[in-house]
Design a protein around this motif. Structure first.
Motif, PDB file in Angstrom:
ATOM      1  N   TYR C 163       0.785  -1.227   0.000  1.00 58.13           N
ATOM      2  CA  TYR C 163       0.000   0.000   0.000  1.00 58.13           C
ATOM      3  C   TYR C 163       0.819   1.281   0.000  1.00 58.13           C
ATOM      4  N   ASN C 164       1.934   1.298   0.770  1.00 57.52           N
ATOM      5  CA  ASN C 164       2.674   2.544   0.966  1.00 57.52           C
ATOM      6  C   ASN C 164       1.715   3.636   1.417  1.00 57.52           C
ATOM      7  N   TYR C 165       0.854   3.303   2.347  1.00 61.31           N
ATOM      8  CA  TYR C 165      -0.237   4.211   2.725  1.00 61.31           C
ATOM      9  C   TYR C 165       0.142   5.071   3.918  1.00 61.31           C
ATOM     10  N   ILE C 166       0.760   4.434   4.935  1.00 57.78           N
ATOM     11  CA  ILE C 166       1.074   5.183   6.144  1.00 57.78           C
ATOM     12  C   ILE C 166       2.460   5.778   5.991  1.00 57.78           C
ATOM     13  N   TRP C 167       2.527   7.101   6.010  1.00 56.11           N
ATOM     14  CA  TRP C 167       3.794   7.783   5.817  1.00 56.11           C
ATOM     15  C   TRP C 167       4.292   8.333   7.150  1.00 56.11           C
ATOM     16  N   VAL C 168       5.549   8.764   7.138  1.00 55.72           N
ATOM     17  CA  VAL C 168       6.092   9.388   8.331  1.00 55.72           C
ATOM     18  C   VAL C 168       5.367  10.708   8.540  1.00 55.72           C
ATOM     19  N   GLY C 169       4.626  10.803   9.627  1.00 53.36           N
ATOM     20  CA  GLY C 169       3.924  12.049   9.935  1.00 53.36           C
ATOM     21  C   GLY C 169       2.514  12.125   9.395  1.00 53.36           C
ATOM     22  N   GLY C 170       2.082  11.145   8.647  1.00 52.05           N
ATOM     23  CA  GLY C 170       0.720  11.247   8.118  1.00 52.05           C
ATOM     24  C   GLY C 170       0.346  10.048   7.279  1.00 52.05           C
ATOM     25  N   LEU C 171      -0.460  10.319   6.267  1.00 49.53           N
ATOM     26  CA  LEU C 171      -0.942   9.265   5.381  1.00 49.53           C
ATOM     27  C   LEU C 171      -0.815   9.739   3.943  1.00 49.53           C
ATOM     28  N   SER C 172      -0.822   8.811   3.009  1.00 51.88           N
ATOM     29  CA  SER C 172      -0.688   9.233   1.620  1.00 51.88           C
ATOM     30  C   SER C 172      -1.989   9.813   1.080  1.00 51.88           C
ATOM     31  N   HIS C 173      -3.118   9.330   1.570  1.00 47.60           N
ATOM     32  CA  HIS C 173      -4.406   9.886   1.147  1.00 47.60           C
ATOM     33  C   HIS C 173      -5.317  10.005   2.356  1.00 47.60           C
ATOM     34  N   ASP C 174      -6.287  10.881   2.233  1.00 36.76           N
ATOM     35  CA  ASP C 174      -7.360  10.897   3.221  1.00 36.76           C
ATOM     36  C   ASP C 174      -8.295   9.738   2.909  1.00 36.76           C
ATOM     37  N   LEU C 175      -9.184   9.444   3.852  1.00 35.87           N
ATOM     38  CA  LEU C 175     -10.154   8.385   3.585  1.00 35.87           C
ATOM     39  C   LEU C 175     -11.096   8.822   2.476  1.00 35.87           C
ATOM     40  N   PRO C 176     -11.474   7.921   1.593  1.00 36.89           N
ATOM     41  CA  PRO C 176     -12.396   8.305   0.522  1.00 36.89           C
ATOM     42  C   PRO C 176     -13.811   8.469   1.040  1.00 36.89           C
ATOM     43  N   LEU C 177     -14.672   8.927   0.154  1.00 34.35           N
ATOM     44  CA  LEU C 177     -16.077   9.169   0.482  1.00 34.35           C
ATOM     45  C   LEU C 177     -16.728   7.886   1.017  1.00 34.35           C
ATOM     46  N   ASN C 178     -17.499   8.034   2.062  1.00 34.20           N
ATOM     47  CA  ASN C 178     -18.298   6.933   2.611  1.00 34.20           C
ATOM     48  C   ASN C 178     -17.479   5.747   3.103  1.00 34.20           C
ATOM     49  N   PHE C 179     -16.201   5.955   3.391  1.00 34.83           N
ATOM     50  CA  PHE C 179     -15.404   4.829   3.847  1.00 34.83           C
ATOM     51  C   PHE C 179     -15.977   4.231   5.124  1.00 34.83           C
ATOM     52  N   ARG C 180     -16.379   5.133   6.041  1.00 38.10           N
ATOM     53  CA  ARG C 180     -16.872   4.660   7.327  1.00 38.10           C
ATOM     54  C   ARG C 180     -18.063   3.719   7.141  1.00 38.10           C
ATOM     55  N   GLN C 181     -18.929   4.095   6.224  1.00 41.60           N
ATOM     56  CA  GLN C 181     -20.111   3.265   5.978  1.00 41.60           C
ATOM     57  C   GLN C 181     -19.713   1.902   5.421  1.00 41.60           C
ATOM     58  N   TYR C 182     -18.772   1.897   4.453  1.00 46.20           N
ATOM     59  CA  TYR C 182     -18.367   0.622   3.850  1.00 46.20           C
ATOM     60  C   TYR C 182     -17.662  -0.252   4.871  1.00 46.20           C
ATOM     61  N   ALA C 183     -16.824   0.382   5.701  1.00 47.46           N
ATOM     62  CA  ALA C 183     -16.125  -0.402   6.710  1.00 47.46           C
ATOM     63  C   ALA C 183     -17.119  -0.994   7.695  1.00 47.46           C
ATOM     64  N   GLN C 184     -18.124  -0.172   8.055  1.00 43.22           N
ATOM     65  CA  GLN C 184     -19.157  -0.662   8.969  1.00 43.22           C
ATOM     66  C   GLN C 184     -19.902  -1.843   8.348  1.00 43.22           C
ATOM     67  N   GLU C 185     -20.212  -1.708   7.067  1.00 47.93           N
ATOM     68  CA  GLU C 185     -20.903  -2.812   6.378  1.00 47.93           C
ATOM     69  C   GLU C 185     -20.052  -4.066   6.395  1.00 47.93           C
ATOM     70  N   PHE C 186     -18.745  -3.891   6.176  1.00 44.70           N
ATOM     71  CA  PHE C 186     -17.864  -5.056   6.175  1.00 44.70           C
ATOM     72  C   PHE C 186     -17.859  -5.734   7.538  1.00 44.70           C
ATOM     73  N   ILE C 187     -17.771  -4.918   8.607  1.00 44.71           N
ATOM     74  CA  ILE C 187     -17.712  -5.506   9.947  1.00 44.71           C
ATOM     75  C   ILE C 187     -19.001  -6.267  10.241  1.00 44.71           C
ATOM     76  N   ASP C 188     -20.122  -5.652   9.886  1.00 50.77           N
ATOM     77  CA  ASP C 188     -21.396  -6.322  10.142  1.00 50.77           C
ATOM     78  C   ASP C 188     -21.500  -7.614   9.353  1.00 50.77           C
ATOM     79  N   TYR C 189     -20.920  -7.615   8.154  1.00 48.16           N
ATOM     80  CA  TYR C 189     -20.930  -8.826   7.347  1.00 48.16           C
ATOM     81  C   TYR C 189     -19.991  -9.872   7.933  1.00 48.16           C
ATOM     82  N   PHE C 190     -18.831  -9.382   8.428  1.00 49.19           N
ATOM     83  CA  PHE C 190     -17.763 -10.313   8.776  1.00 49.19           C
ATOM     84  C   PHE C 190     -17.977 -10.984  10.116  1.00 49.19           C
ATOM     85  N   GLU C 191     -18.524 -10.258  11.079  1.00 50.53           N
ATOM     86  CA  GLU C 191     -18.565 -10.810  12.434  1.00 50.53           C
ATOM     87  C   GLU C 191     -19.271 -12.167  12.513  1.00 50.53           C
TER      88      GLU C 191
END
Lengths: 164, 163, 383
Positions: C163-191
């Motif tokens: 990914y090279n996502y987590i950089w020194v002091g920050g991140l390479s990108h901000d979270l995209p639109l609706n990430f929280r919702q998709y992550a929540q959907e994944f958790i509800d699906y996965f548990e």
């Protein structure tokens, strides 16, 4: 061509076709690959074989022994310590055999080309490669395209007239 | 226990083992001669009890300078940490092995031997671990030059046709 | 009924000629290019000598020749199943040297990514472990769900694996639109899916026979060899850096440190190590729920990224909990733009060194089980 071969079979039950094409049609439909994961790309190769991408749609099936495989997918960084083993494994495969080089490392040394004192700069230095799949790592779709390109190559082959 | 307290404790038992360090250094520097005894003390002393060797790092101070090994210790009971450094001459330097005290060291010492050429005396099986047996040189030394060929395979990237 | 241990013990009485067997470097169950030199007496293994280094990609040499931020993509490629965790711990080590604090939002996103990565990594471990002991279906189940985690990663940073996502002091990108919702959907699906794995694999009679009581690793041996992560916790040691040496913002979350309890045999057998991983996925889900709820909406993820990374002279040893255990970075800086020396203390390196201790005395087919339960990644063993 292979497609026409299937069509003719459907129409009148009798096929008139060059035997080369018949053989190629059969061989291209079942490129059993040698499950030979070296590094990161091996995980993508596993993902390609897993349910979402399902490489077996193309007749490609993982084999653990080089003696049962038609295609060797070199998935990952080949180091100098491993290079001699890769060559030996290639020699253990039965003819006709093909090699797909998957990922930048196997193509050219990838990110390790400059300071990698122990990295082989391209697997084509030890075995002949038929298809190069770029990417670090290539997506499963890219590997699939590589496999389809290999199938095209197999279909153009002339196995009976080949000078051994 | 703080670094100064550990230093006093070690110094009380093995006064010759410690080497003075720079002001503000966060590690103890030691001579290789007494290291095996000091390691045993660190491992088994009631107040120290360093039962985990977190990391063992070889390093090179530069061409002509000594080679060194840094040991990062941790105690799971007392929850304190310690870094110990030992430096030896570049050629023929020997450090006592601590593989029998912390089994973690067995492979880490082999790695330091493989990449830096530091010899550990008393190691049960000191061989190259990552590189092939017939490899020449110690790659992580600062003056290392990579070979042109290994068993007939060209090692540096062929850059013809790039420019 | 005679137990497996008795069978093995009785077979050992008959003396047969000793045989040296090479397993690998190309072998489907060595999880990469590991070579095991096995001495066997009939089918019983008397000693195992691992030969590693077939994937030695000179990570540490690269670090000395590249600047601090250029090292991050190479840490990805070390433990390629837990790239986010590697990025996170390396970045934190450099931040500690520089004395940078990162914003609340960045910390939350990092924890979310690392925990998603832990789920993905454990899914692969569980799936391939099932494959090792002869079950193909769990592998397909696990990969089905792992693809969903990778989808989230791909949505965030565009890459599936490295990914090279987590950089020194920050991140390479901000979270995209609706990430929280998709992550929540994944958790509800996965548990609920965790129970599915338990039904098909964990409490499967054949699986228990293959893994219970096999390859018992006592706690003292595990500590002495420097084992960590699920391998150590499988032996009943309650040690998790996220709880015991909290870094990032792990001290804010409520989760349990899972340990093995020997319910299918002895404490520290393969089944325990396996089941620790399965239950840890549940704990990761717990952390994810809390982190997603607390994730700040606003904030710039790149405001603390330094223009020039030049840590002061000195050294640091920083470690964190990767999916495989204590991942540590020892960095020596000489005040220049490139690290003087970087050593990666990889958890799988130490975890693998214990194989002779716990593998000797078992059958060859059990070695495959034991190796699978250690969950090694050759990329970080050889570096």
């Amino acid at each position: 061509m292979a497609v026409s071969l299937v069509n003719r079979f459907e129409q009148d039950n009798i096929i008139v076709e060059q035997i080369d094409n018949l053989l190629n049609w059969a061989r291209a439909g079942s490129p059993w690959y040698f499950q030979f994961g070296l590094a990161c790309c091996a995980i993508e190769m596993m993902a390609a074989a897993a349910p979402r991408y399902d490489l077996e749609r193309f007749g490609a099936m993982p084999r653990s022994s080089p003696r049962q495989a038609d295609v060797m997918i070199v998935a990952g960084t080949v180091t100098l310590k491993m290079a001699t083993r890769v060559k030996r494994l290639y020699e253990q495969m039965a003819n006709p055999k093909y090699v797909i080089s998957m990922g930048s490392c196997a193509n050219s040394g990838g990110p390790y080309w400059q300071y990698g004192y122990h990295v082989l700069k391209g697997v084509d230095l030890v075995v002949p490669v038929d298809v190069y799949v770029p990417g670090c790592p290539p997506r499963p779709e890219a590997l699939m395209q590589g496999l389809l390109e290999l199938q095209k190559k197999i279909k153009e082959d002339t196995p009976l007239r080949r000078v051994s | 226990m703080e670094l100064a307290a550990i230093q006093t404790r070690v110094g009380a038992v093995h006064p010759d083992a410690l080497v003075p360090t720079d002001e503000g250094a966060a590690y103890l520097s030691m001579t290789p001669e007494h290291w095996a005894d000091v390691a045993q003390l660190l491992r088994s002393d009631e107040e120290l009890r360093f039962n985990v060797l977190m990391c063992l790092t070889g390093y090179d101070r530069g061409p002509g300078e000594p080679l060194g090994v840094a040991y990062n210790l941790h105690s799971m009971d007392k929850l304190h940490k310690l870094e110990v450094r030992i430096e030896v001459p570049r050629d023929g330097g020997k450090i006592p092995s601590v593989a029998q005290i912390w089994r973690t060291a067995e492979w880490h010492e082999r790695e330091a031997y493989d990449l830096f050429g530091i010899t550990f005396v008393g190691h049960p099986d000191l061989r190259r671990i990552l590189l092939p047996e017939d490899w020449e040189g110690y790659p992580l030394r600062k003056d290392y030059k990579e070979p042109d060929y290994y068993r007939g395979i060209p090692v540096p990237k062929d850059k013809r046709g790039w420019e | 009924m005679t137990t497996k241990a008795e069978v093995v013990k009785n077979f050992g009485v008959v003396q047969t000629e000793e045989m040296v067997l090479n397993m690998g470097p190309q072998h489907p169950s060595t999880h990469g290019v590991l070579r095991l030199k096995i001495r066997t007496d009939g089918e019983i293994v008397s000693s195992i000598e691992p030969h590693i280094g077939y994937l030695h990609r000179c990570f540490e040499k690269h670090c000395e020749n590249l600047s601090y931020e250029q090292v991050i993509p190479f840490t990805d490629r070390c433990d390629y199943l837990a790239s986010m965790a590697n990025n996170h711990i390396y970045s934190m080590a450099v931040e500690k040297m520089l004395g940078i604090e990162v914003s609340e939002k960045v910390e939350y996103i990092r924890v979310i990514m690392t925990e998603l990565q832990r789920i993905a990594s454990h899914l692969l471990a569980v799936g391939t472990f099932g494959l090792d002991v002869g079950g193909i279906t769990p592998f397909t189940y696990c990969f089905r769900d792992r693809e969903r985690v990778l989808d989230l990663f791909e949505y965030t940073c565009g890459a599936r694996l490295l990914y090279n996502y987590i950089w020194v002091g920050g991140l390479s990108h901000d979270l995209p639109l609706n990430f929280r919702q998709y992550a929540q959907e994944f958790i509800d699906y996965f548990e609920p899916k965790i129970n599915e794995y338990n039904r098909i694999l964990t409490y499967n009679k054949i699986f228990i026979e293959r893994t219970g009581d096999v390859g018992v690793l006592p706690a003292e041996v595990a500590i002495s060899y420097g084992c960590s992560g699920p391998v150590l916790r499988g032996s009943g040691v309650k040690w998790d850096l996220r709880r015991d040496e909290p870094y990032s913002i792990y001290d804010r979350f409520d989760f349990e440190v899972i340990t093995g309890d020997g319910q299918m045999g002895s404490l520290g057998d393969c089944w325990d190590r396996y089941f620790v991983r399965v239950r840890e996925m549940g704990e990761s889900v717990k952390i994810l729920r809390q982190a997603l709820a607390g994730l700040p909406e606003k904030g710039d993820v790149q405001e603390n990224i330094p223009k020039k990374i030049r840590p002061p002279k000195g050294e640091i040893y920083f470690r964190g909990e990767s999916p495989r255990g204590d991942l540590g970075f020892y960095i020596i800086s000489d005040g220049k733009a490139k690290p003087y020396r970087v050593k990666m203390r990889s958890p799988a390196f130490s975890n693998l060194s214990v194989i002779n201790e716990i593998g000797a005395g078992w059958m060859i087919s059990d070695i495959v089980t034991i190796l699978g339960s250690l969950d090694i990644v050759l990329g970080e063993i050889d570096r």
